[in-house]
Design a protein around this motif. Structure first.
Motif, PDB file in Angstrom:
ATOM      1  N   LYS A 140       0.829  -1.207   0.000  1.00 23.98           N
ATOM      2  CA  LYS A 140       0.000   0.000   0.000  1.00 23.98           C
ATOM      3  C   LYS A 140       0.863   1.256   0.000  1.00 23.98           C
ATOM      4  N   HIS A 141       1.947   1.234   0.769  1.00 24.73           N
ATOM      5  CA  HIS A 141       2.859   2.387   0.797  1.00 24.73           C
ATOM      6  C   HIS A 141       3.510   2.598  -0.574  1.00 24.73           C
ATOM      7  N   CYS A 142       3.901   1.519  -1.209  1.00 25.46           N
ATOM      8  CA  CYS A 142       4.513   1.614  -2.542  1.00 25.46           C
ATOM      9  C   CYS A 142       3.507   2.151  -3.565  1.00 25.46           C
ATOM     10  N   HIS A 143       2.286   1.679  -3.479  1.00 27.10           N
ATOM     11  CA  HIS A 143       1.239   2.142  -4.394  1.00 27.10           C
ATOM     12  C   HIS A 143       0.984   3.633  -4.188  1.00 27.10           C
ATOM     13  N   ALA A 144       0.920   4.062  -2.936  1.00 31.69           N
ATOM     14  CA  ALA A 144       0.693   5.474  -2.647  1.00 31.69           C
ATOM     15  C   ALA A 144       1.852   6.328  -3.161  1.00 31.69           C
ATOM     16  N   ALA A 145       3.075   5.848  -2.968  1.00 27.59           N
ATOM     17  CA  ALA A 145       4.245   6.593  -3.438  1.00 27.59           C
ATOM     18  C   ALA A 145       4.263   6.699  -4.959  1.00 27.59           C
ATOM     19  N   ALA A 146       3.960   5.609  -5.636  1.00 31.43           N
ATOM     20  CA  ALA A 146       3.929   5.629  -7.104  1.00 31.43           C
ATOM     21  C   ALA A 146       2.813   6.555  -7.605  1.00 31.43           C
ATOM     22  N   SER A 147       1.659   6.513  -6.955  1.00 29.63           N
ATOM     23  CA  SER A 147       0.548   7.391  -7.336  1.00 29.63           C
ATOM     24  C   SER A 147       0.924   8.856  -7.167  1.00 29.63           C
ATOM     25  N   MET A 148       1.577   9.172  -6.064  1.00 29.48           N
ATOM     26  CA  MET A 148       1.994  10.558  -5.832  1.00 29.48           C
ATOM     27  C   MET A 148       3.028  10.997  -6.860  1.00 29.48           C
ATOM     28  N   CYS A 149       3.931  10.111  -7.209  1.00 27.32           N
ATOM     29  CA  CYS A 149       4.944  10.417  -8.227  1.00 27.32           C
ATOM     30  C   CYS A 149       4.263  10.733  -9.563  1.00 27.32           C
ATOM     31  N   LEU A 156       1.090  11.671 -10.072  1.00 29.51           N
ATOM     32  CA  LEU A 156       0.296  12.889  -9.974  1.00 29.51           C
ATOM     33  C   LEU A 156       1.158  14.142  -9.990  1.00 29.51           C
ATOM     34  N   GLU A 157       2.272  14.106  -9.266  1.00 29.00           N
ATOM     35  CA  GLU A 157       3.164  15.270  -9.255  1.00 29.00           C
ATOM     36  C   GLU A 157       3.784  15.500 -10.623  1.00 29.00           C
ATOM     37  N   ALA A 158       4.164  14.429 -11.294  1.00 26.34           N
ATOM     38  CA  ALA A 158       4.726  14.572 -12.641  1.00 26.34           C
ATOM     39  C   ALA A 158       3.690  15.187 -13.585  1.00 26.34           C
ATOM     40  N   GLY A 159       2.443  14.745 -13.476  1.00 22.53           N
ATOM     41  CA  GLY A 159       1.384  15.303 -14.305  1.00 22.53           C
ATOM     42  C   GLY A 159       1.087  16.747 -13.951  1.00 22.53           C
ATOM     43  N   LYS A 160       1.089  17.039 -12.660  1.00 17.04           N
ATOM     44  CA  LYS A 160       0.804  18.397 -12.213  1.00 17.04           C
ATOM     45  C   LYS A 160       1.890  19.371 -12.664  1.00 17.04           C
ATOM     46  N   GLN A 161       3.146  18.918 -12.625  1.00 13.77           N
ATOM     47  CA  GLN A 161       4.280  19.763 -13.010  1.00 13.77           C
ATOM     48  C   GLN A 161       4.541  19.731 -14.514  1.00 13.77           C
ATOM     49  N   LYS A 162       3.780  18.879 -15.233  1.00  9.90           N
ATOM     50  CA  LYS A 162       4.002  18.666 -16.673  1.00  9.90           C
ATOM     51  C   LYS A 162       5.473  18.319 -16.934  1.00  9.90           C
ATOM     52  N   ALA A 163       5.969  17.398 -16.122  1.00 12.03           N
ATOM     53  CA  ALA A 163       7.375  16.993 -16.210  1.00 12.03           C
ATOM     54  C   ALA A 163       7.624  16.191 -17.482  1.00 12.03           C
ATOM     55  N   ASP A 164       8.801  16.381 -18.053  1.00 14.64           N
ATOM     56  CA  ASP A 164       9.177  15.596 -19.233  1.00 14.64           C
ATOM     57  C   ASP A 164       9.883  14.317 -18.773  1.00 14.64           C
ATOM     58  N   ILE A 165      10.125  13.434 -19.712  1.00  8.60           N
ATOM     59  CA  ILE A 165      10.692  12.122 -19.397  1.00  8.60           C
ATOM     60  C   ILE A 165      12.073  12.245 -18.756  1.00  8.60           C
ATOM     61  N   SER A 166      12.883  13.195 -19.188  1.00  5.14           N
ATOM     62  CA  SER A 166      14.228  13.318 -18.612  1.00  5.14           C
ATOM     63  C   SER A 166      14.157  13.709 -17.132  1.00  5.14           C
ATOM     64  N   ALA A 167      13.219  14.585 -16.776  1.00  7.83           N
ATOM     65  CA  ALA A 167      13.076  14.974 -15.371  1.00  7.83           C
ATOM     66  C   ALA A 167      12.586  13.795 -14.529  1.00  7.83           C
ATOM     67  N   ILE A 168      11.643  13.052 -15.076  1.00  7.18           N
ATOM     68  CA  ILE A 168      11.133  11.885 -14.345  1.00  7.18           C
ATOM     69  C   ILE A 168      12.237  10.847 -14.185  1.00  7.18           C
ATOM     70  N   SER A 169      12.994  10.600 -15.241  1.00  8.77           N
ATOM     71  CA  SER A 169      14.096   9.626 -15.184  1.00  8.77           C
ATOM     72  C   SER A 169      15.121  10.025 -14.137  1.00  8.77           C
ATOM     73  N   THR A 170      15.478  11.294 -14.105  1.00  8.65           N
ATOM     74  CA  THR A 170      16.455  11.780 -13.119  1.00  8.65           C
ATOM     75  C   THR A 170      15.948  11.563 -11.705  1.00  8.65           C
ATOM     76  N   CYS A 171      14.676  11.881 -11.495  1.00  7.77           N
ATOM     77  CA  CYS A 171      14.080  11.703 -10.162  1.00  7.77           C
ATOM     78  C   CYS A 171      14.084  10.237  -9.750  1.00  7.77           C
ATOM     79  N   LEU A 172      13.723   9.359 -10.679  1.00  5.91           N
ATOM     80  CA  LEU A 172      13.685   7.926 -10.357  1.00  5.91           C
ATOM     81  C   LEU A 172      15.085   7.348 -10.177  1.00  5.91           C
TER      82      LEU A 172
END
Length: 151
Positions: A16-25, A27-43
């Motif tokens: 459940k914690h992993c699911h919540a963390a992935a969901s937040m990731c 949602l935040e990426a969508g909210k910030q309109k993050a591109d793939i390079s930013a998401i990759s760096t974060c991950l």
């Protein structure tokens, strides 16, 4: 997710914690309109391996447009109550023809959102005690807001 046979050996709380963390990731990426390079760096900073990052980014790209539409429909500000109407309903008998004599209030809140205009009204039914509790909480909230603006 909890019923997935591949995940049956994982502690449900951790899952459940992993699911919540992935969901937040997501949602935040969508909210910030993050591109793939930013998401990759974060991950990568989170120590995920390259294969999982690529898989995550591929799925994110596939669903990015739908996510942005969904987030856009939610809006940025909460609903505002513009009007309240109520009526007293008195139930004399129930569907088994037993006498009940129960008064209840039907309350309708007219609401609007500053982002997108009006919304469907919010309606609910409550007993006199529940309505008194609601009015008390609203008075407390108004007093708290008044105190906060005087500081």
């Amino acid at each position: 997710i909890l019923d997935d046979p591949d995940l049956k050996d994982i502690d449900p709380t951790v899952l459940k914690h992993c699911h919540a963390a992935a969901s937040m990731c997501i949602l935040e990426a969508g909210k910030q309109k993050a591109d793939i390079s930013a998401i990759s760096t974060c991950l990568e900073d989170c120590k995920l391996d390259k294969e999982r990052i690529e898989q995550f980014c591929t799925e994110y790209e596939k669903n990015k447009d739908a996510l942005e539409i969904l987030l856009g429909s939610i809006g940025r500000s909460p609903l505002h109550i513009t009007d309240v109407s109520w009526r007293l309903e008195y139930q004399i008998k129930n569907n088994q023809l037993h006498k009940t004599y129960q008064p209840s209030y039907l309350v309708t809140l007219n609401v609007e959102n500053s982002d997108s205009g009006s919304h469907p009204d919010v309606s609910f039914s409550c007993t006199m005690e529940q309505l008194q509790d609601l009015v008390g909480k609203l008075k407390d909230a108004a007093k708290s807001l008044e105190r906060a603006t005087q500081m």
